[in-house]
Design a protein around this motif. Structure first.
Motif, PDB file in Angstrom:
ATOM      1  N   UNK A 148       0.837  -1.197   0.000  1.00 36.99           N
ATOM      2  CA  UNK A 148       0.000   0.000   0.000  1.00 36.99           C
ATOM      3  C   UNK A 148       0.875   1.251   0.000  1.00 36.99           C
ATOM      4  N   UNK A 149       0.568   2.185  -0.893  1.00 36.83           N
ATOM      5  CA  UNK A 149       1.256   3.476  -0.926  1.00 36.83           C
ATOM      6  C   UNK A 149       0.366   4.514  -0.262  1.00 36.83           C
ATOM      7  N   UNK A 150       0.892   5.206   0.741  1.00 40.54           N
ATOM      8  CA  UNK A 150       0.178   6.277   1.430  1.00 40.54           C
ATOM      9  C   UNK A 150      -1.192   5.807   1.918  1.00 40.54           C
ATOM     10  N   UNK A 151      -1.222   4.789   2.796  1.00 40.66           N
ATOM     11  CA  UNK A 151      -2.506   4.258   3.258  1.00 40.66           C
ATOM     12  C   UNK A 151      -3.318   5.309   3.997  1.00 40.66           C
ATOM     13  N   UNK A 152      -4.632   5.303   3.772  1.00 43.49           N
ATOM     14  CA  UNK A 152      -5.495   6.279   4.436  1.00 43.49           C
ATOM     15  C   UNK A 152      -5.668   5.955   5.912  1.00 43.49           C
ATOM     16  N   UNK A 153      -5.645   4.660   6.245  1.00 41.19           N
ATOM     17  CA  UNK A 153      -5.781   4.255   7.641  1.00 41.19           C
ATOM     18  C   UNK A 153      -4.507   3.584   8.101  1.00 41.19           C
ATOM     19  N   UNK A 155      -1.959   0.994   8.725  1.00 42.93           N
ATOM     20  CA  UNK A 155      -1.828  -0.345   8.151  1.00 42.93           C
ATOM     21  C   UNK A 155      -1.711  -1.415   9.227  1.00 42.93           C
ATOM     22  N   UNK A 156      -2.206  -2.610   8.889  1.00 44.25           N
ATOM     23  CA  UNK A 156      -2.071  -3.727   9.806  1.00 44.25           C
ATOM     24  C   UNK A 156      -0.601  -4.094   9.964  1.00 44.25           C
ATOM     25  N   UNK A 157      -0.298  -4.792  11.053  1.00 44.99           N
ATOM     26  CA  UNK A 157       1.102  -5.128  11.339  1.00 44.99           C
ATOM     27  C   UNK A 157       1.732  -5.964  10.233  1.00 44.99           C
ATOM     28  N   UNK A 158       0.926  -6.821   9.594  1.00 46.19           N
ATOM     29  CA  UNK A 158       1.484  -7.697   8.565  1.00 46.19           C
ATOM     30  C   UNK A 158       1.329  -7.114   7.160  1.00 46.19           C
ATOM     31  N   UNK A 159       0.911  -5.856   7.057  1.00 42.27           N
ATOM     32  CA  UNK A 159       0.765  -5.198   5.759  1.00 42.27           C
ATOM     33  C   UNK A 159       2.033  -4.411   5.432  1.00 42.27           C
ATOM     34  N   UNK A 160       2.435  -4.454   4.174  1.00 41.43           N
ATOM     35  CA  UNK A 160       3.585  -3.674   3.729  1.00 41.43           C
ATOM     36  C   UNK A 160       3.090  -2.355   3.147  1.00 41.43           C
ATOM     37  N   UNK A 161       3.682  -1.257   3.606  1.00 43.54           N
ATOM     38  CA  UNK A 161       3.237   0.055   3.157  1.00 43.54           C
ATOM     39  C   UNK A 161       4.423   0.972   2.904  1.00 43.54           C
ATOM     40  N   UNK A 302       6.585   5.286  -5.425  1.00 40.25           N
ATOM     41  CA  UNK A 302       6.153   4.266  -6.378  1.00 40.25           C
ATOM     42  C   UNK A 302       7.228   3.224  -6.629  1.00 40.25           C
ATOM     43  N   UNK A 303       8.478   3.686  -6.766  1.00 42.70           N
ATOM     44  CA  UNK A 303       9.586   2.753  -6.993  1.00 42.70           C
ATOM     45  C   UNK A 303       9.803   1.845  -5.788  1.00 42.70           C
ATOM     46  N   UNK A 304       9.713   2.414  -4.577  1.00 48.18           N
ATOM     47  CA  UNK A 304       9.907   1.615  -3.365  1.00 48.18           C
ATOM     48  C   UNK A 304       8.827   0.543  -3.236  1.00 48.18           C
ATOM     49  N   UNK A 322       6.848  -1.148   7.127  1.00 48.01           N
ATOM     50  CA  UNK A 322       6.368   0.208   6.879  1.00 48.01           C
ATOM     51  C   UNK A 322       7.562   1.115   6.602  1.00 48.01           C
ATOM     52  N   UNK A 323       7.626   1.631   5.390  1.00 49.94           N
ATOM     53  CA  UNK A 323       8.744   2.463   4.966  1.00 49.94           C
ATOM     54  C   UNK A 323       8.266   3.897   4.773  1.00 49.94           C
ATOM     55  N   UNK A 324       8.980   4.859   5.371  1.00 48.62           N
ATOM     56  CA  UNK A 324       8.666   6.273   5.193  1.00 48.62           C
ATOM     57  C   UNK A 324       9.852   6.965   4.530  1.00 48.62           C
ATOM     58  N   UNK A 325       9.592   7.624   3.417  1.00 49.85           N
ATOM     59  CA  UNK A 325      10.624   8.381   2.713  1.00 49.85           C
ATOM     60  C   UNK A 325      10.568   9.849   3.139  1.00 49.85           C
ATOM     61  N   UNK A 326      11.706  10.488   3.121  1.00 46.95           N
ATOM     62  CA  UNK A 326      11.825  11.837   3.684  1.00 46.95           C
ATOM     63  C   UNK A 326      11.112  12.884   2.833  1.00 46.95           C
ATOM     64  N   UNK A 327      10.420  13.785   3.518  1.00 44.71           N
ATOM     65  CA  UNK A 327       9.867  14.982   2.879  1.00 44.71           C
ATOM     66  C   UNK A 327      10.857  16.132   3.062  1.00 44.71           C
TER      67      UNK A 327
END
Length: 341
Positions: A148-153, A155-161, A302-304, A322-327
């Protein structure tokens, strides 16, 4: 395919080309027949030697690709297009064959997920996902990995975002304004239920606290991420007495709406009102004045997501769920010092 050699000569042997280029006969054969597993430098050298001697080599064959789908909420938003550009570019090197689909009107009918499975789609990337438990369970039942990219809610622990540092973005936008002397600052925070909106609002409040500014709940207006929302809420907040001297928004589209609200109110930007967006879409550079905004690296997000999905399909475990890229804040002409007096 082989053409005749010039001057009526027969075609060169593979051994002859191998000796000239310093590679094995099998490598020359692979290049001559469009085979894989040859480095780009070697392929270029051998192709050059073959073509000089009358060979017409076939196009380089790509290895087998894995079909995956990117789910988007629409195909009109510059946000979506920036994410898709990064995903498609990354798919070229990840051996993924990407198709794009739009969320169905009635997502509660789970047959759309069954149809993706029946079509052979092996993985899914969902942009700003609103997938519920039943939909995620159906993907899991079909063994279709989901990123999931930029999930609205949350994410579950086993979800990749994949997301961005929204909290830090909210802080940097607010600090920029307080350093310019602004103290009465409004925020159009976006969807209250969206994780990104909550993080940006939290960062905004942290930025105010760091500057010793007491937040005013009357200047915190939820809405959505659209131009119309920015215009409506902008007109509302600019009617406050006293009005704010600056507005932080949750998207560039909202910020453009605020610019229009300011124009209608006869306010000059940034002389009378400073405005900050979020995303750094192409329209942020083209607005009048050009928009100060918090840049999200949408193409890299998108690439990540593609790299994470490719790892899952290969049977390996990505480094993080869960990966966060820098703003980062991009300062343009829509912000300036607070007006004195």
């Amino acid at each position: 395919m082989v053409a005749n050699r010039p001057n009526g000569q027969g075609k060169p042997s593979l051994a002859e080309v191998a000796k000239m280029t310093g590679v094995s006969i099998s490598t020359v054969s692979k290049v001559a027949n469009g085979g894989a597993n040859v480095s780009d430098a070697t392929r270029e050298r051998v192709e050059h030697a073959l073509k000089e001697r009358g060979y017409v080599t076939p196009r380089k064959r790509r290895g087998s690709t894995t079909p995956v789908t990117v789910l988007a909420r629409d195909m009109y938003s510059p946000y979506t297009l920036d994410v898709l550009r990064g995903a498609i570019d990354a798919a070229e090197t990840s051996q993924l064959d990407v198709t794009v689909a739009v969320y169905p009107d009635d997502a509660r009918d789970l047959r759309w997920i069954d149809e993706l499975h029946a079509a052979g789609r092996r993985g899914v990337i969902a942009i700003t996902s609103t997938l519920d438990d039943a939909e995620r369970a159906r993907f899991a039942a079909h063994r279709i990995p989901l990123v999931v990219i930029d999930p609205l809610s949350n994410p579950e622990e086993d979800t990749y975002s994949i997301g961005a540092t929204n909290w830090a973005g909210g802080v940097s936008a607010t600090e920029h304004l307080t350093e310019l002397g602004h103290r009465r600052i409004a925020i159009l925070s976006g969807y209250p239920e969206a994780m990104a909106s909550r993080a940006r609002l939290s960062g905004f409040l942290a930025g105010l606290a760091a500057a010793g500014v007491e937040p005013d709940p009357e200047l915190e207006l939820p809405g959505d991420f659209t131009f119309d929302s920015g215009l409506e809420l902008g007109e509302k907040v600019l009617a406050r007495d006293p009005r704010p001297t600056a507005v932080v928004t949750a998207s560039d589209s909202q910020a453009l709406g605020v610019l229009e609200a300011a124009r209608r109110a006869g306010l000059r930007v940034p002389a009378d009102l400073s405005v900050i967006g979020f995303d750094d879409l192409i329209m942020a550079q083209m607005s009048s004045p050009p928009l100060t905004t918090v840049r999200q690296p949408l193409d890299l997000m998108g690439a990540a997501a593609v790299e994470t999905l490719a790892a899952l399909l290969a049977g390996s475990t990505p480094r993080s769920h869960h990966t966060e890229l820098a703003t980062r804040l991009v300062v343009r002409s829509s912000t300036g010092p607070v007006a004195m007096g």
